[in-house]
Motif scaffolding. Structure first.
Motif, PDB file in Angstrom:
ATOM      1  N   SER A   1      -2.855   8.608  -6.857  1.00 29.95           N
ATOM      2  CA  SER A   1      -2.211   9.075  -5.627  1.00 29.95           C
ATOM      3  C   SER A   1      -0.798   8.521  -5.550  1.00 29.95           C
ATOM      4  CB  SER A   1      -2.996   8.608  -4.403  1.00 29.95           C
ATOM      5  OG  SER A   1      -4.259   9.193  -4.380  1.00 29.95           O
ATOM      6  N   SER A   2       0.161   9.409  -5.294  1.00 34.49           N
ATOM      7  CA  SER A   2       1.570   9.022  -5.308  1.00 34.49           C
ATOM      8  C   SER A   2       2.357   9.839  -4.294  1.00 34.49           C
ATOM      9  CB  SER A   2       2.173   9.271  -6.699  1.00 34.49           C
ATOM     10  OG  SER A   2       1.442   8.601  -7.703  1.00 34.49           O
TER      11      SER A   2
ATOM     12  N   VAL B   1       3.241   0.469  -6.553  1.00 27.77           N
ATOM     13  CA  VAL B   1       4.285   0.345  -7.569  1.00 27.77           C
ATOM     14  C   VAL B   1       5.246   1.505  -7.366  1.00 27.77           C
ATOM     15  CG1 VAL B   1       2.995   1.631  -9.343  1.00 27.77           C
ATOM     16  CG2 VAL B   1       4.752   0.001 -10.027  1.00 27.77           C
ATOM     17  N   GLY B   2       6.516   1.270  -7.628  1.00 30.42           N
ATOM     18  CA  GLY B   2       7.485   2.335  -7.425  1.00 30.42           C
ATOM     19  C   GLY B   2       8.683   2.246  -8.336  1.00 30.42           C
ATOM     20  N   TRP B   3       9.337   3.391  -8.487  1.00 31.60           N
ATOM     21  CA  TRP B   3      10.590   3.508  -9.236  1.00 31.60           C
ATOM     22  C   TRP B   3      11.576   4.287  -8.385  1.00 31.60           C
ATOM     23  CZ3 TRP B   3      11.915   1.249 -13.756  1.00 31.60           C
ATOM     24  CH2 TRP B   3      10.894   0.765 -14.582  1.00 31.60           C
ATOM     25  N   TRP B   4      12.828   3.857  -8.385  1.00 31.33           N
ATOM     26  CA  TRP B   4      13.923   4.603  -7.773  1.00 31.33           C
ATOM     27  C   TRP B   4      14.985   4.842  -8.820  1.00 31.33           C
ATOM     28  CZ3 TRP B   4      14.795   7.015  -3.249  1.00 31.33           C
ATOM     29  CH2 TRP B   4      13.862   6.807  -2.221  1.00 31.33           C
TER      30      TRP B   4
ATOM     31  N   VAL C   1       9.723   7.228  -6.415  1.00 34.05           N
ATOM     32  CA  VAL C   1       8.310   7.556  -6.576  1.00 34.05           C
ATOM     33  C   VAL C   1       7.525   6.279  -6.328  1.00 34.05           C
ATOM     34  CG1 VAL C   1       6.531   8.381  -8.162  1.00 34.05           C
ATOM     35  CG2 VAL C   1       8.839   9.302  -8.312  1.00 34.05           C
ATOM     36  N   ALA C   2       6.470   6.371  -5.514  1.00 32.44           N
ATOM     37  CA  ALA C   2       5.584   5.232  -5.271  1.00 32.44           C
ATOM     38  C   ALA C   2       4.157   5.675  -5.550  1.00 32.44           C
ATOM     39  CB  ALA C   2       5.722   4.728  -3.836  1.00 32.44           C
ATOM     40  N   SER C   3       3.388   4.778  -6.171  1.00 29.50           N
ATOM     41  CA  SER C   3       2.005   5.102  -6.530  1.00 29.50           C
ATOM     42  C   SER C   3       1.066   4.004  -6.065  1.00 29.50           C
ATOM     43  CB  SER C   3       1.874   5.279  -8.047  1.00 29.50           C
ATOM     44  OG  SER C   3       2.626   6.385  -8.483  1.00 29.50           O
ATOM     45  N   ASP C   4      -0.146   4.424  -5.738  1.00 32.93           N
ATOM     46  CA  ASP C   4      -1.198   3.538  -5.258  1.00 32.93           C
ATOM     47  C   ASP C   4      -1.918   2.933  -6.458  1.00 32.93           C
ATOM     48  OD1 ASP C   4      -3.019   2.281  -3.623  1.00 32.93           O
ATOM     49  OD2 ASP C   4      -4.245   4.068  -3.318  1.00 32.93           O
TER      50      ASP C   4
ATOM     51  N   SER D   1       0.844  -1.196   0.000  1.00 38.75           N
ATOM     52  CA  SER D   1       0.000   0.000   0.000  1.00 38.75           C
ATOM     53  C   SER D   1       0.878   1.244   0.000  1.00 38.75           C
ATOM     54  CB  SER D   1      -0.917   0.015   1.225  1.00 38.75           C
ATOM     55  OG  SER D   1      -0.168   0.248   2.400  1.00 38.75           O
ATOM     56  N   LEU D   2       0.327   2.308  -0.523  1.00 40.07           N
ATOM     57  CA  LEU D   2       1.037   3.574  -0.534  1.00 40.07           C
ATOM     58  C   LEU D   2       1.264   4.072   0.893  1.00 40.07           C
ATOM     59  CD1 LEU D   2       2.286   5.758  -2.313  1.00 40.07           C
ATOM     60  CD2 LEU D   2       0.054   6.893  -2.352  1.00 40.07           C
TER      61      LEU D   2
END
Length: 178
Positions: free
Chosen positions: A126-127, A149-152, A141-144, A102-103
């Motif tokens: 929502s992120s 889901v996320g990217w670094w 960045v993480a998104s609901d 979860s976000l």
């Protein structure tokens, strides 16, 4: 063996067995089994289900300013990793998708790690944008989205706008065009 030594051995074994045993309530289930899946994720976010192939190496390279011939996958699993070399230096790229995540949990972790956190919507989702205290400017960045889901983007040298790159990767991931 004497009776005394047999009694001592029996007591030692009994104490060891009772001291090492513990009952835990609940029902054991196979990993991944009997867990409700996000069945709407494929319709809502078709690119999430592509796991590590959600974006091609060419797109990843272009997004971080690297030559498409100078990017390689370094790990594929629940977390996908790549390394790319752009003119400013080596960049580590990480993608994750936790279907049961979860976000809010990602935010708690980022708060615990004392990251700077910015709330925003990316492609209407929502992120959060996370910035650790990193001299090279790492950004996540993480998104609901059907879980989290996320990217670094982690540059190995300063001078790269890692947040712009992570945001672009997330926009591409959340795209409803497959």
């Amino acid at each position: 063996m004497t009776r005394r030594s047999l009694a001592a051995l029996f007591i030692t074994v009994l104490v060891t067995l009772t001291g090492c045993s513990e009952s835990i309530g609940g029902k054991a289930i196979k990993a991944g089994g009997n867990v409700p899946r996000n069945n709407n994720s494929q319709q809502q976010y078709p690119n999430l289900l592509k796991e590590c192939e959600v974006l091609t190496s060419d797109i990843l390279a272009k997004t971080v300013g690297a030559d498409p011939l100078d990017i390689q996958s370094t790990f594929v699993g629940a977390i996908c990793r790549w390394q790319a070399n752009n003119p400013a230096g080596l960049i580590d790229i990480t993608r994750f998708w936790f279907e049961q995540g979860s976000l809010s949990e990602e935010r708690k972790v980022a708060e615990f790690l004392k990251y700077k956190i910015e709330t925003r919507a990316i492609a209407g989702v929502s992120s959060i944008v996370m910035r650790p205290d990193d001299p090279n400017g790492a950004c996540g960045v993480a998104s609901d989205a059907a879980g989290v889901v996320g990217w670094w983007v982690n540059p190995q040298a300063p001078g790269i706008d890692a947040c712009a790159q992570a945001l672009k990767l997330m926009e591409l991931t959340l795209s409803t065009n497959s």
